[in-house]
Scaffold this motif. Sequence first.
Motif, mmCIF file in Angstrom:
data_model
loop_
_atom_site.group_PDB
_atom_site.id
_atom_site.type_symbol
_atom_site.label_atom_id
_atom_site.label_comp_id
_atom_site.label_asym_id
_atom_site.label_seq_id
_atom_site.Cartn_x
_atom_site.Cartn_y
_atom_site.Cartn_z
ATOM 1 N N THR A 1 -6.118 9.720 -2.997
ATOM 2 C CA THR A 1 -6.385 7.838 -2.848
ATOM 3 C C THR A 1 -5.431 7.333 -2.205
ATOM 4 O O THR A 1 -4.620 6.913 -2.542
ATOM 5 C CB THR A 1 -7.027 7.216 -4.075
ATOM 6 N N SER A 2 -5.092 7.983 -0.815
ATOM 7 C CA SER A 2 -3.499 7.673 0.146
ATOM 8 C C SER A 2 -3.789 6.120 0.939
ATOM 9 O O SER A 2 -2.631 5.640 1.571
ATOM 10 C CB SER A 2 -3.239 8.472 1.399
ATOM 11 N N ALA A 3 -4.926 5.409 1.657
ATOM 12 C CA ALA A 3 -5.480 3.787 1.514
ATOM 13 C C ALA A 3 -3.955 3.367 1.126
ATOM 14 O O ALA A 3 -3.514 2.658 2.050
ATOM 15 C CB ALA A 3 -6.336 3.595 1.286
ATOM 16 N N LYS A 4 -3.843 2.539 -0.133
ATOM 17 C CA LYS A 4 -2.249 1.959 0.025
ATOM 18 C C LYS A 4 -1.282 2.412 -0.310
ATOM 19 O O LYS A 4 -0.270 1.348 0.739
ATOM 20 C CB LYS A 4 -2.504 1.772 -2.563
ATOM 21 N N SER B 1 -1.346 8.382 -5.087
ATOM 22 C CA SER B 1 -1.478 8.907 -3.528
ATOM 23 C C SER B 1 -2.247 9.522 -2.669
ATOM 24 O O SER B 1 -1.680 9.243 -1.551
ATOM 25 C CB SER B 1 -0.814 7.808 -3.265
ATOM 26 N N CYS C 1 5.461 7.097 -4.661
ATOM 27 C CA CYS C 1 4.315 7.582 -4.702
ATOM 28 C C CYS C 1 3.624 8.620 -5.078
ATOM 29 O O CYS C 1 2.087 9.099 -4.744
ATOM 30 C CB CYS C 1 3.186 7.537 -3.037
ATOM 31 N N GLN D 1 -1.096 1.919 3.570
ATOM 32 C CA GLN D 1 -1.133 0.512 4.469
ATOM 33 C C GLN D 1 0.468 0.231 3.612
ATOM 34 O O GLN D 1 1.485 -0.584 4.349
ATOM 35 C CB GLN D 1 -1.700 -0.383 3.103
ATOM 36 N N ILE D 2 1.271 0.918 2.517
ATOM 37 C CA ILE D 2 2.737 0.265 2.611
ATOM 38 C C ILE D 2 3.552 0.680 3.991
ATOM 39 O O ILE D 2 4.466 -0.514 4.513
ATOM 40 C CB ILE D 2 3.563 0.365 1.133
#
Length: 456
Positions: free
Chosen positions: A172-175, A169, A222, A178-179
């Motif tokens: 690739t931090s997008a998810k 994360s 994360c 999103q949380i």
Amino acid sequence: MDPTLSKETLEKFRSNFFSDEKNIFAQNVCSRIDPFDACLSRKALEETHHVYEHKVEAEGKPVSNQKNSGRCWIFATMNVIRLPFMKHLNIDDFEFSQAYLFFWDKIERCNFFLNNIVETAKRNEPVEGRLVAFLLNDPISDGGQWDMIVNLINKHGLMPKKCFPESFSCETSAKMNQILKTKLREYAKTIRDLIAKGEGDLKVQNVIREQMNTIYRIVGICLGVPAETFTFTYYDKNKTYHSIGPITPKAFYEEHVKPVFDVDNKVCIVTDPRPSNQYGKVYTVDCLGNVVGGRPCIYNNQPVELLLDATAKSIKDGEAVWFGCEVMKRFAGKQGILDLKIHNFPLVFGVDIQTILSKADRLIYGDSAMSHAMVFTAVSLNEKDEVTKLRVENSWGEDRGEKGYLIMSTDWFKEYVFEVVVDKKYVPVDVLEVFKQKPIVLPAWDPMGTLANVSC
């Protein structure tokens, strides 16, 4: 005249298009490859050479890579700081942990957002109003500004990357974002409801503390949770073994990094040529920041020539320079060239595409804003002692440019660079005096604050 696009008008457009065979040729090319690649100037490529007159003594290894995240401001800062640190320890390669500061920025930034919700509610800002709607649109991003990184380093210190490495994360931090965004919007409603009911500050802050406990858990899952102390072991260039620690990250910065790079001795100078924003004034952006009680984001506005001069002085003295720019304009990505002449848009499209509006008008009309932070490591000068080109350390890995390094023309600097960070000793005394002024507050959505709103 009828404003609709009538059948006759569209037929005229079609006829005009196919009447010029150059349009058909350009269509054949651009329908198969990247239109920007089709516009690359062969002449500009031939005239571009990665050779410089003045260069910092040693550049950082390995070339860093922020991957699918908006952490350029963190990477650029770590790339600047590691140069004197590596020299001090006499080591060949080193990276500070970008993940460590990313962790603390997420924690601090979420708390900052929730307290901004409190502040805007007390101002009686409606939730549907532009300010609160802007804050809710992207409550947690990856980007940041120089003053924000100073807040993190002064409060939480630094760690070597080996002691707190990357996670999924981080890269690739997008998810994860999103949380966090969903929870922060939920928490924003809870806070506004409490304030609407007349609950006092103590009740509200207790609720925020509970909310932040959950945020800490999410971020920790994360990204991992940094250790309170660490031990850093390494070999120097003479193959001699060394060990530092156990030590806290804050003590590591203060005892081993600050003596060679003190973030409080550096100043951020910006150039904003909009007529509404005078040179020689200091500005800030409403609701922008990351640490409650930390230093605000301050913009000392000066002509671009001063930024260029300070950059050259710093590099000639052996100190790399952190800077913020709009990276994707007039940029040949694979070749790593930032130059106004690198694309010949009129040849392909029959009209120029970029740099038509002035720098001020691009800011006003939404065609320009800071989007990326990088590092200057070298410059070349002409016989008049004027900068002609600059070398740029990026954080996108080794695949672009000269093994991860870009080349920038002076003309590009003047159009698309918006801020530089240099040591105070390279800045005129009268410019340093400007920092003593009371900042003029720009709206939260002002383009001067966009570097802090960058995501992956």
